[in-house]
Structures are given as C-alpha cells and as structure tokens.
Design a protein around this motif. Structure first.
Motif, PDB file in Angstrom:
ATOM      1  N   ILE A   1      -5.937   4.064  -0.090  1.00 21.95           N
ATOM      2  CA  ILE A   1      -5.367   4.888  -0.887  1.00 21.95           C
ATOM      3  C   ILE A   1      -6.487   5.161  -1.620  1.00 21.95           C
ATOM      4  CG2 ILE A   1      -4.287   4.266  -3.342  1.00 21.95           C
ATOM      5  CD1 ILE A   1      -2.587   1.867  -2.261  1.00 21.95           C
ATOM      6  N   TRP A   2      -7.812   4.651  -1.755  1.00 21.98           N
ATOM      7  CA  TRP A   2      -8.679   5.909  -2.774  1.00 21.98           C
ATOM      8  C   TRP A   2      -9.122   7.106  -1.791  1.00 21.98           C
ATOM      9  CZ3 TRP A   2     -10.124   7.367  -7.453  1.00 21.98           C
ATOM     10  CH2 TRP A   2      -9.983   6.185  -8.284  1.00 21.98           C
TER      11      TRP A   2
ATOM     12  N   VAL B   1       2.873  10.842 -12.194  1.00 16.48           N
ATOM     13  CA  VAL B   1       1.499  11.381 -12.361  1.00 16.48           C
ATOM     14  C   VAL B   1       1.195  11.885 -14.123  1.00 16.48           C
ATOM     15  CG1 VAL B   1       1.157  14.508 -13.262  1.00 16.48           C
ATOM     16  CG2 VAL B   1       2.701  13.991 -11.597  1.00 16.48           C
ATOM     17  N   CYS B   2       2.031  11.146 -15.027  1.00 14.54           N
ATOM     18  CA  CYS B   2       0.818  10.747 -16.361  1.00 14.54           C
ATOM     19  C   CYS B   2       0.478   9.375 -16.464  1.00 14.54           C
ATOM     20  CB  CYS B   2       2.525  10.598 -17.029  1.00 14.54           C
ATOM     21  SG  CYS B   2       3.077  11.987 -18.031  1.00 14.54           S
ATOM     22  N   ASP B   3       0.653   8.618 -15.119  1.00 16.51           N
ATOM     23  CA  ASP B   3      -0.026   7.406 -14.893  1.00 16.51           C
ATOM     24  C   ASP B   3      -1.127   7.218 -13.977  1.00 16.51           C
ATOM     25  OD1 ASP B   3       2.240   5.471 -16.918  1.00 16.51           O
ATOM     26  OD2 ASP B   3       3.138   5.857 -15.536  1.00 16.51           O
ATOM     27  N   ARG B   4      -1.647   8.418 -13.754  1.00 16.97           N
ATOM     28  CA  ARG B   4      -2.341   7.571 -12.129  1.00 16.97           C
ATOM     29  C   ARG B   4      -4.381   8.137 -12.845  1.00 16.97           C
ATOM     30  NH1 ARG B   4      -0.949  13.682  -9.227  1.00 16.97           N
ATOM     31  NH2 ARG B   4       0.503  13.030  -7.898  1.00 16.97           N
ATOM     32  N   SER B   5      -4.047   8.424 -14.069  1.00 23.19           N
ATOM     33  CA  SER B   5      -5.579   8.243 -14.429  1.00 23.19           C
ATOM     34  C   SER B   5      -5.238   6.027 -14.941  1.00 23.19           C
ATOM     35  CB  SER B   5      -5.348   9.000 -15.831  1.00 23.19           C
ATOM     36  OG  SER B   5      -6.754   8.541 -16.704  1.00 23.19           O
ATOM     37  N   ALA B   6      -4.465   5.867 -15.777  1.00 28.12           N
ATOM     38  CA  ALA B   6      -4.328   4.214 -15.484  1.00 28.12           C
ATOM     39  C   ALA B   6      -4.703   3.644 -14.410  1.00 28.12           C
ATOM     40  CB  ALA B   6      -3.007   3.317 -16.506  1.00 28.12           C
ATOM     41  N   MET B   7      -3.950   4.389 -13.571  1.00 27.30           N
ATOM     42  CA  MET B   7      -3.873   2.831 -12.462  1.00 27.30           C
ATOM     43  C   MET B   7      -5.015   3.451 -11.494  1.00 27.30           C
ATOM     44  SD  MET B   7       0.926   4.833 -10.977  1.00 27.30           S
ATOM     45  CE  MET B   7       0.047   3.636  -8.848  1.00 27.30           C
ATOM     46  N   ARG B   8      -5.590   4.463 -11.419  1.00 29.21           N
ATOM     47  CA  ARG B   8      -7.146   4.780 -10.921  1.00 29.21           C
ATOM     48  C   ARG B   8      -7.683   3.857 -11.952  1.00 29.21           C
ATOM     49  NH1 ARG B   8      -6.166  10.372 -11.499  1.00 29.21           N
ATOM     50  NH2 ARG B   8      -7.656  10.779 -13.205  1.00 29.21           N
ATOM     51  N   LYS B   9      -7.898   3.796 -12.887  1.00 28.05           N
ATOM     52  CA  LYS B   9      -8.630   2.571 -13.637  1.00 28.05           C
ATOM     53  C   LYS B   9      -8.592   1.172 -13.661  1.00 28.05           C
ATOM     54  CE  LYS B   9     -10.179   1.205 -18.143  1.00 28.05           C
ATOM     55  NZ  LYS B   9     -10.502  -0.331 -18.106  1.00 28.05           N
ATOM     56  N   SER B  10      -7.392   0.436 -13.405  1.00 22.86           N
ATOM     57  CA  SER B  10      -6.569  -0.753 -12.995  1.00 22.86           C
ATOM     58  C   SER B  10      -7.538  -0.915 -11.419  1.00 22.86           C
ATOM     59  CB  SER B  10      -5.386  -0.909 -12.833  1.00 22.86           C
ATOM     60  OG  SER B  10      -4.867  -0.386 -14.212  1.00 22.86           O
ATOM     61  N   MET B  11      -6.937  -0.002 -10.437  1.00 21.35           N
ATOM     62  CA  MET B  11      -7.410  -0.217  -9.394  1.00 21.35           C
ATOM     63  C   MET B  11      -9.853   0.423  -9.536  1.00 21.35           C
ATOM     64  SD  MET B  11      -5.554   2.025  -6.585  1.00 21.35           S
ATOM     65  CE  MET B  11      -5.354   3.936  -7.762  1.00 21.35           C
ATOM     66  N   THR B  12      -9.859   0.424  -9.867  1.00 17.79           N
ATOM     67  CA  THR B  12     -11.523   0.029 -10.166  1.00 17.79           C
ATOM     68  C   THR B  12     -11.619  -0.904 -10.344  1.00 17.79           C
ATOM     69  OG1 THR B  12     -11.998   3.003 -10.327  1.00 17.79           O
ATOM     70  CG2 THR B  12     -13.163   1.438 -11.821  1.00 17.79           C
ATOM     71  N   ASP B  13     -11.316  -1.580 -12.084  1.00 13.05           N
ATOM     72  CA  ASP B  13     -11.789  -2.583 -12.127  1.00 13.05           C
ATOM     73  C   ASP B  13     -11.504  -3.982 -10.899  1.00 13.05           C
ATOM     74  OD1 ASP B  13     -11.359  -1.600 -14.289  1.00 13.05           O
ATOM     75  OD2 ASP B  13      -9.845  -2.513 -14.829  1.00 13.05           O
TER      76      ASP B  13
ATOM     77  N   TYR C   1       1.927   6.379  -7.150  1.00 17.04           N
ATOM     78  CA  TYR C   1       1.073   7.520  -7.994  1.00 17.04           C
ATOM     79  C   TYR C   1       1.267   9.067  -7.715  1.00 17.04           C
ATOM     80  CZ  TYR C   1      -3.468   8.743  -8.684  1.00 17.04           C
ATOM     81  OH  TYR C   1      -4.834   9.882  -8.997  1.00 17.04           O
ATOM     82  N   SER C   2       1.610   8.889  -6.839  1.00 13.99           N
ATOM     83  CA  SER C   2       2.354  10.440  -6.161  1.00 13.99           C
ATOM     84  C   SER C   2       3.159  10.861  -7.432  1.00 13.99           C
ATOM     85  CB  SER C   2       2.384  10.534  -4.829  1.00 13.99           C
ATOM     86  OG  SER C   2       0.926  10.039  -4.517  1.00 13.99           O
ATOM     87  N   LYS C   3       4.369   9.818  -7.554  1.00 10.98           N
ATOM     88  CA  LYS C   3       5.061   9.786  -8.214  1.00 10.98           C
ATOM     89  C   LYS C   3       5.352  10.561 -10.064  1.00 10.98           C
ATOM     90  CE  LYS C   3      10.246   9.771  -8.127  1.00 10.98           C
ATOM     91  NZ  LYS C   3      11.404  10.113  -6.809  1.00 10.98           N
TER      92      LYS C   3
ATOM     93  N   LYS D   1       0.825  -0.916   0.012  1.00 10.52           N
ATOM     94  CA  LYS D   1      -0.052   0.256  -0.017  1.00 10.52           C
ATOM     95  C   LYS D   1       1.055   1.129   0.187  1.00 10.52           C
ATOM     96  CE  LYS D   1      -1.939   0.777   3.564  1.00 10.52           C
ATOM     97  NZ  LYS D   1      -3.179   0.626   4.914  1.00 10.52           N
ATOM     98  N   ASN D   2       1.677   1.367   0.675  1.00 17.91           N
ATOM     99  CA  ASN D   2       2.825   2.280   0.508  1.00 17.91           C
ATOM    100  C   ASN D   2       3.915   2.614  -0.150  1.00 17.91           C
ATOM    101  OD1 ASN D   2       2.085   2.802   3.970  1.00 17.91           O
ATOM    102  ND2 ASN D   2       3.658   1.761   4.545  1.00 17.91           N
ATOM    103  N   VAL D   3       4.140   2.192  -0.704  1.00 19.80           N
ATOM    104  CA  VAL D   3       4.853   1.668  -2.385  1.00 19.80           C
ATOM    105  C   VAL D   3       3.757   2.023  -3.647  1.00 19.80           C
ATOM    106  CG1 VAL D   3       5.924   0.399  -3.946  1.00 19.80           C
ATOM    107  CG2 VAL D   3       6.537  -0.007  -1.483  1.00 19.80           C
ATOM    108  N   TYR D   4       2.839   1.416  -3.427  1.00 21.26           N
ATOM    109  CA  TYR D   4       1.609   1.503  -4.776  1.00 21.26           C
ATOM    110  C   TYR D   4       1.390   3.860  -4.403  1.00 21.26           C
ATOM    111  CZ  TYR D   4      -1.395   0.272  -8.650  1.00 21.26           C
ATOM    112  OH  TYR D   4      -2.353   0.799  -9.167  1.00 21.26           O
ATOM    113  N   HIS D   5       1.017   3.761  -3.544  1.00 20.04           N
ATOM    114  CA  HIS D   5       0.278   5.243  -3.138  1.00 20.04           C
ATOM    115  C   HIS D   5       1.559   5.961  -3.342  1.00 20.04           C
ATOM    116  CE1 HIS D   5      -0.525   8.824  -1.365  1.00 20.04           C
ATOM    117  NE2 HIS D   5      -1.728   8.617  -2.229  1.00 20.04           N
ATOM    118  N   LYS D   6       2.882   5.827  -3.301  1.00 16.94           N
ATOM    119  CA  LYS D   6       4.291   6.920  -3.701  1.00 16.94           C
ATOM    120  C   LYS D   6       4.109   6.746  -4.900  1.00 16.94           C
ATOM    121  CE  LYS D   6       7.223   9.322  -2.721  1.00 16.94           C
ATOM    122  NZ  LYS D   6       7.053  10.655  -2.127  1.00 16.94           N
TER     123      LYS D   6
END
Length: 327
Positions: free
Chosen positions: A213-214, A180-192, A176-178, A169-174
């Motif tokens: 994380i959400w 920036v260009c992949d945030r939308s894709a990461m949100r979609k993957s978590m949503t799935d 996500y924060s870093k 959780k700590n790594v994945y959120h870090k």
C-alpha cells in the motif's frame, strides 16, 4: 441463534435478486442484512453446517443485490450494512497456531500460511465492503467509517490468512484513495504499526501488504518531497532492513525505497548508508537480497555520492566474498 429452523427456512426461501423498486429494494437489503449480522465461530459444536451454508447463501444474495443496482447505496442502508460488516470482520484474531514452528520460517520468503475456516463468510463480507466503498459518496461513508473503524480495519492485517490480507489490502487502499481528509491519519496509523514491528515485536503477518500500500502512496508523492515523507524513509523504511523477517517483505520494501530515490536521487546515499549500518552478520540470504538492492541503488548514484560511498560499499562486499558462506 434463537430459532435455527426459522432462520434456515428464511435463508432457503427464494427471493428476487433485482428489486422492483428502490423502496422494496432497500427493504429487501435491510431484511437480508439483519440475518447476516449473526456471526458463526466455526468452532462451536452447536453450529450446524446447514446454518453456516444458509448464511453464506444470504451473504451471496446481498452482494448480488448490491451489484445489480445501478444507483449508489441508499443512505438508510449504509448504517446497517456497516454495522453488519463490523460484526463480521472486527473480531479477536486467534494467536499463532504454532509460534515456535512459524519462527523457524522467519527467514523464508514464503512463510507458512494459515487459512481461516471463517473465510467462506469473510470473503463475501469483504466483497460487500469493497462494493459499498466504491459505490457510496465519501461524505456519507465517513459518517459511519470513523477513525475507530479504520483502526480496527488496520488491525486485521495481523490475520495469518493471506486471502484475508489480500482483500483487506484492496479495501484499505480504496478507502485511503477515497477519504482524502483522512489520508494523513491513515498514514500515521500505518507508520505506527511498522514502527512497533521494527522496534518492539518483530511479529506481524501483514508487513508486506502494508508496504505494498505504501508503495502506491509514495508513488503519488509530489516533488519536492515533504520533510515528513523523508523522515518516514529514514526512520521507518530504512530500519525495516534490520529485522529477522526482512525476506518476507523485502520486495515491497525495495520498491518503496526506489520510489523515493527516483523522486529525489540525493536520497540514494542516505539509503545506502542505512543498509550498510543494518548489514546482517550471519544471514547470507539477507546479504544476497541487500547486495541486489545496493546494486540498483549504486547505478543511480551521482558521481560525487559514489566517490564518498565506494570505500564502505567495497569493504562490505569484500567481507561477503571472504565469508565462509560465500558461494
């Protein structure tokens, strides 16, 4: 492992933790990484405890070298480091130890935890990954941590070991924060993952962790909320109230929803209607949690919304009071 004796001798050999020069430091890291790439199963009888301890020693040496350096990790080291991390982390997760026993605890807030024997190695690998993410430029990292890497990382939230999920959780959120260009894709993957849990399997060990994380992600949304974010609330978060295992992640779910309502109070009515729609029939523990969530939501409803929702809310509460399970 072709030559355990030689490997153990290498592991036990004293080596300086602080390199004398950038070049020698990088070579030392690369040399150590090559040995840490070998993965122990902790179930193979041919693996000796001495070999496992030796690898743990080398992993500890590696994280010490990374922490002692005041400079970012050199790019020539990043690739081998990521390869070593992938070799250790990305593995088939074992099936539930006892699915029938675990299913009996779906309605408990603290489900059974299964602790992996691999953790003595995995713990340090996660520390190395976090250190790498924190100390390396995102442009360099993205050359090695692509979409496939992020998906594999996300799949590890199914681990039954809570220690692994906490580190993950700590790594994945870090990341996500870093990234920036992949945030939308990461949100979609978590949503799935969440949608698959709600509408397909209702089996996943890491829903609470993903919702945590959400919670931080939603907290950072700007106002007015984008339509895609409102759809996430309505199509994912609200339906999460209907699952048998809701108690396990209700605290994190309620926090996510509260963030939405604080940003746009008019969404409170949508949430209340959704909770009433998914109200349990025979699960009094879930009812208690939902009543508490409704109480918090009602306090923030504007008068017009409250007048429209007062009757259905009171009707549901009356049913609860008249229930055989009422206390």
């Amino acid at each position: 492992m072709s030559n355990p004796k030689t490997l153990i001798e290498f592991f036990e050999k004293e080596k300086p933790l602080v390199p004398s020069s950038p070049t020698s430091g990088n070579e030392e890291i690369l040399s150590t990484v090559s040995y840490c790439t070998f993965v122990f199963t902790f179930t193979d009888p041919s693996e000796s405890p001495a070999q496992r301890d030796s690898k743990r020693l080398q992993l500890s040496r590696l994280i010490a070298m990374l922490k002692s350096s005041k400079k970012p990790v050199h790019e020539k080291v990043v690739g081998p480091l990521v390869s070593m991390i992938k070799a250790n982390l990305f593995r088939p997760l074992p099936p539930p130890t006892n699915p029938s026993a675990i299913s009996e605890f779906l309605d408990e807030e603290d489900p059974i935890s299964i602790f992996s024997p691999l953790w003595s190695h995995l713990q340090i690998v996660y520390e190395i990954l976090l250190r790498l993410v924190n100390s390396t430029d995102s442009k360099i990292l993205r050359n090695y941590m692509d979409h496939s890497f992020l998906l594999n990382l996300l799949s590890l939230f199914q681990s039954e070991d809570p220690r692994e999920r906490e580190s993950l959780k700590n790594v994945y959120h870090k990341i996500y924060s870093k990234f920036v260009c992949d945030r939308s894709a990461m949100r979609k993957s978590m949503t799935d993952v969440l949608l698959n849990y709600v509408f397909e399997t209702e089996k996943h060990s890491g829903i609470a962790d993903l919702l945590e994380i959400w919670g931080t992600i939603v907290n950072g949304f700007t106002v007015p909320l984008k339509e895609e974010h409102k759809l996430f609330l309505m199509r994912v978060l609200i339906p999460l109230h209907k699952t048998k295992g809701m108690q396990v992640y209700h605290r994190q779910l309620a926090y996510c929803i509260s963030q939405f309502v604080q940003k746009e109070p008019m969404l409170g009515g949508v949430v209340v209607r959704g909770i009433l729609r998914y109200w349990p029939v025979t699960n009094c523990q879930k009812e208690i949690l939902l009543i508490g969530e409704l109480e918090d939501l009602v306090e923030n409803l504007d008068p017009d919304q409250y007048r429209k929702l007062a009757l259905p809310i009171c009707t549901q509460i009356t049913k609860c009071i008249n229930s055989w399970n009422s206390q």
